[in-house]
Design an enzyme around this catalytic site. Structure first.
Site, PDB file in Angstrom:
ATOM      1  N   ASP A  52       0.366   1.858   8.465  1.00 38.15           N
ATOM      2  CA  ASP A  52      -0.235   1.148   9.601  1.00 38.15           C
ATOM      3  C   ASP A  52       0.594   1.257  10.888  1.00 38.15           C
ATOM      4  OD1 ASP A  52      -1.978   0.422   7.651  1.00 38.15           O
ATOM      5  OD2 ASP A  52      -1.349  -1.668   7.528  1.00 38.15           O
ATOM      6  N   GLY A  89       0.813  -1.216   0.000  1.00 37.62           N
ATOM      7  CA  GLY A  89       0.000   0.000   0.000  1.00 37.62           C
ATOM      8  C   GLY A  89       0.843   1.261   0.000  1.00 37.62           C
ATOM      9  N   LYS A 115       8.309   0.674   5.404  1.00 37.53           N
ATOM     10  CA  LYS A 115       7.172   1.479   4.932  1.00 37.53           C
ATOM     11  C   LYS A 115       5.855   0.901   5.428  1.00 37.53           C
ATOM     12  CE  LYS A 115       4.521  -0.065   2.508  1.00 37.53           C
ATOM     13  NZ  LYS A 115       3.530  -0.794   1.706  1.00 37.53           N
ATOM     14  N   THR A 116       4.948   1.661   5.865  1.00 40.58           N
ATOM     15  CA  THR A 116       3.517   1.357   6.001  1.00 40.58           C
ATOM     16  C   THR A 116       2.856   2.429   6.860  1.00 40.58           C
ATOM     17  OG1 THR A 116       1.771  -0.128   6.722  1.00 40.58           O
ATOM     18  CG2 THR A 116       3.823  -0.358   7.916  1.00 40.58           C
ATOM     19  N   ARG A 154       1.121  -5.694  -4.996  1.00 43.19           N
ATOM     20  CA  ARG A 154       1.125  -6.615  -3.855  1.00 43.19           C
ATOM     21  C   ARG A 154       1.588  -8.029  -4.213  1.00 43.19           C
ATOM     22  NH1 ARG A 154      -0.653  -4.319   0.656  1.00 43.19           N
ATOM     23  NH2 ARG A 154      -2.209  -2.644   0.599  1.00 43.19           N
ATOM     24  N   ASP A 201       5.981  -8.000   5.634  1.00 45.46           N
ATOM     25  CA  ASP A 201       6.079  -9.154   4.733  1.00 45.46           C
ATOM     26  C   ASP A 201       7.088  -8.900   3.616  1.00 45.46           C
ATOM     27  OD1 ASP A 201       4.347 -10.743   6.062  1.00 45.46           O
ATOM     28  OD2 ASP A 201       2.600 -10.296   4.796  1.00 45.46           O
TER      29      ASP A 201
HETATM   30  P1  FBP Z   1       0.490  -1.947   3.731  1.00 46.31           P
HETATM   31  O1  FBP Z   1       1.303  -0.709   3.893  1.00 46.31           O
HETATM   32  O2  FBP Z   1       0.760  -2.931   4.811  1.00 46.31           O
HETATM   33  O3  FBP Z   1       0.613  -2.533   2.398  1.00 46.31           O
HETATM   34  O4  FBP Z   1      -1.043  -1.567   3.940  1.00 46.31           O
HETATM   35  C1  FBP Z   1      -1.561  -0.308   4.091  1.00 46.31           C
HETATM   36  C2  FBP Z   1      -3.064  -0.329   3.950  1.00 46.31           C
HETATM   37  O5  FBP Z   1      -3.460   1.005   3.717  1.00 46.31           O
HETATM   38  C3  FBP Z   1      -3.854  -0.901   5.136  1.00 46.31           C
HETATM   39  O6  FBP Z   1      -4.067   0.040   6.161  1.00 46.31           O
HETATM   40  C4  FBP Z   1      -5.147  -1.304   4.487  1.00 46.31           C
HETATM   41  O7  FBP Z   1      -5.823  -2.304   5.221  1.00 46.31           O
HETATM   42  C5  FBP Z   1      -4.682  -1.816   3.162  1.00 46.31           C
HETATM   43  O8  FBP Z   1      -3.466  -1.134   2.868  1.00 46.31           O
HETATM   44  C6  FBP Z   1      -5.676  -1.605   2.046  1.00 46.31           C
HETATM   45  O9  FBP Z   1      -5.068  -1.991   0.865  1.00 46.31           O
HETATM   46  P2  FBP Z   1      -5.768  -1.958  -0.561  1.00 46.31           P
HETATM   47  O10 FBP Z   1      -6.007  -0.526  -0.905  1.00 46.31           O
HETATM   48  O11 FBP Z   1      -4.771  -2.630  -1.442  1.00 46.31           O
HETATM   49  O12 FBP Z   1      -7.028  -2.721  -0.406  1.00 46.31           O
END
Ligand code: FBP
Length: 550
Positions: free
Chosen positions: A201, A77, A198-199, A141, A172
């Protein structure tokens, strides 16, 4: 491309960096390290990248480096600041040797496997300095975990003369970066691999990594929006606002937003799990606050709900696990015609506890759990609009209380989901500086021949020139966890620590925040120019963790 005035101004912002990176760098290597747990297993799986020393950068003498060709990948993300990691990396490798080259693999890890790339030149990099988004090369992803994918990477790296890959991703992706680093050493193909944390979250953090990039900006954006909603709520005095916040499993974003905006209620999933709460317990907890405020004539408020809540309610977790087992390619279930028949079938197959949890759910949600499965037949928990579900359950409960004469207020609710609003925001000064430093750090780790490391910057609550940059062996952050039925080496994901200072601060203040309206905080928009205490503040989470706020 036409640019807004802020875009134009940010294009020339020069990120602040640790002192050691402003001149010539000297590597200081610490003692051999070990993984956080399962040392024997991790060592056996990573014979070449296990036990490497921690590295910090100090000020040093001028050195000559050979040119390096680097390939960069954005994984997962979007998070504000990704472009600055790439800009820092570009500037870093050019500083090391002007003949160095940077390639960007397009659309995430699949770009490496499918050989889709562009060369990132100065003109391209300059377009993206200090901007949000991952659009410079795109993200994806695809998981890099199979040897045939790794081998395909070798082919394109050989073709382009690439000697290092930088993977910018979450837990991951960084785990996979380490697997790739180990594989490339074993194949003796001369390709180093470096990760960057990065994230939005905020769940990629540990004793070495203070925070992942993007968390700061995303939370500041959501914090602003929540503050605006609180002003509206306090002006109109007629709505309860239910605000679900992205963040996948962990509740770091919800907690940071609560610390920024001081809402009336914030649910923390990790606490729900620790206290073995049911969905009805959560409803009762919220109803209690709504009734108490109504008694004071306050029929409005704000409630923050973390995205991962459902998975942390133990009874729901069991229900979802049972539904996953029950529904995956169940021909008898699939042959049933009506939703009602399916509902009865499911109820008949569940254990008594899960049947009760299923019964307690609003019909629409129960239906969604039964019918909206992913291609593997798994319940899609992330699609559940928890905020709407809670509104429905709370309205029902309040109606009962009203009939019993125990509630005299009015309940009218609005729901919101904030996630995409913050993921590509223009990075705050903190994220601009942090990300640029991470990119520069990665360039030095590469020039020094390191592999299997994550770029690391610490002392993040100090002014940027006092930050310490370096590298942490990725194996150091790993343990063994069960994934899809198999034990795998993974970087430990950080959930909210209920004994940590951020949660404790929240817990110590939430009662006042529930009761009062004058306690709302209005963080306002991110400021890029002005006094440092307004523009360069790190997150409340970091300030509390570092004892800079009490
Ligand atoms: P990562 O940084 O772990 O990839 O995720 C960030 C995030 O925004 C999460 O908060 C959310 O649940 C997810 O990606 C949503 O991803 P997508 O837009 O691909 O459905």
């Amino acid at each position: 491309m036409k640019k807004s005035p802020l875009q134009q101004a940010r294009a020339s912002y020069q990120p602040k960096m640790p002192r050691a990176l402003q001149g010539n760098v000297r590597l200081i290597e610490g003692n051999a390290t070990q993984s956080v747990a399962d040392q024997q297993d991790i060592k056996a799986l990573f014979p070449n990248t296990y036990g490497l020393p921690l590295i910090t950068f100090g000020e040093g003498e001028a050195r000559k480096y050979n040119p390096v060709n680097v390939g960069v990948i954005l994984s997962g993300g979007q998070a504000p600041g990704g472009h600055n990691v790439i800009a820092g990396l570009y500037d870093g490798i050019k500083h090391i040797n002007p003949d160095s080259k940077l390639y960007g693999f397009l659309g995430g890890p699949s770009g490496l496997i499918d050989h889709k790339y562009i060369e990132l030149t100065k003109d391209i990099i300059d377009e993206y300095r200090n901007t949000g988004g991952f659009d410079i090369i795109g993200s994806g992803r695809t998981k890099l975990e199979q040897p045939d994918q790794f081998d395909s990477g070798i082919v394109i790296c050989k073709q382009l003369g690439i000697n290092a890959i930088v993977i910018i991703g979450g837990d991951d992706s960084n785990t996979n970066a380490c697997v790739l680093a180990e594989y490339y050493i074993q194949k003796q193909c001369g390709i180093q691999v470096i990760g960057c944390p990065k994230t939005i979250d905020g769940d990629l953090k540990n004793a070495q990594i203070e925070t992942s990039f993007g968390f700061d900006t995303a939370c500041k954006v959501y914090g602003e929006l929540i503050g605006n909603i609180q002003r509206d709520a306090n002006s109109a005095k007629k709505y309860w606002h239910f605000i679900r916040l992205m963040g996948r499993s962990a509740s770091h974003i919800a907690l940071e937003c609560a610390l920024l905006s001081q809402p009336n209620i914030c649910i923390i999933s990790e606490e729900v799990e620790a206290n073995n709460m049911t969905l009805n317990d959560i409803v009762d907890q919220i109803v209690h606050v709504i009734v108490a405020r109504a008694d004071k004539g306050l029929n409005f408020g704000t409630i923050l709900i973390p995205e991962g809540l459902i998975e942390f309610i133990p009874a729901m977790k069991r229900l979802i696990a049972e539904l996953n087992d029950l529904l995956a390619s169940n021909t008898e279930f699939n042959a049933l015609d009506t939703d009602d028949e399916k509902r009865q079938f499911v109820k008949g197959m569940l254990t008594p506890e899960s049947r009760q949890a299923f019964r307690d759910l609003p019909k629409g949600i129960a239906r969604q759990l039964m019918l909206d499965c992913d291609p593997h037949g798994n319940v899609q928990v992330s699609l559940i609009e928890t905020e709407r579900m809670l509104i429905e359950m709370i309205a029902k409960k309040l109606a009962q209380l009203k009939a019993e004469g125990l509630y005299k207020g009015k309940f009218s609710a609005q729901h919101h989901f904030f996630g995409y609003e913050g993921r590509c925001a223009t990075p705050s000064n903190f994220d601009s500086d942090y990300c640029y430093t991470l990119g520069q750090t990665a360039s030095i780790l590469i020039a020094e021949g390191k592999t299997g490391y994550m770029a690391q910057v610490s002392r993040l609550t100090e002014p940027a020139d006092q930050w310490i940059a370096g590298g942490v062996p990725i194996t150091m952050m790993m343990n063994m966890e069960r994934r899809n039925g198999k034990m795998k080496p993974v970087i430990q994901k950080a959930l909210v620590d209920l004994n940590g200072a951020p949660f404790k601060y929240f817990a110590a203040h939430r009662e006042e925040w529930a009761d009062e309206t004058c306690d709302y905080m209005y963080p306002g928009p991110i400021q890029y120019y002005g006094p440092s205490e307004v523009c360069d503040q790190p997150t409340q989470t970091l300030l509390l963790e570092h004892g800079k706020k009490h």
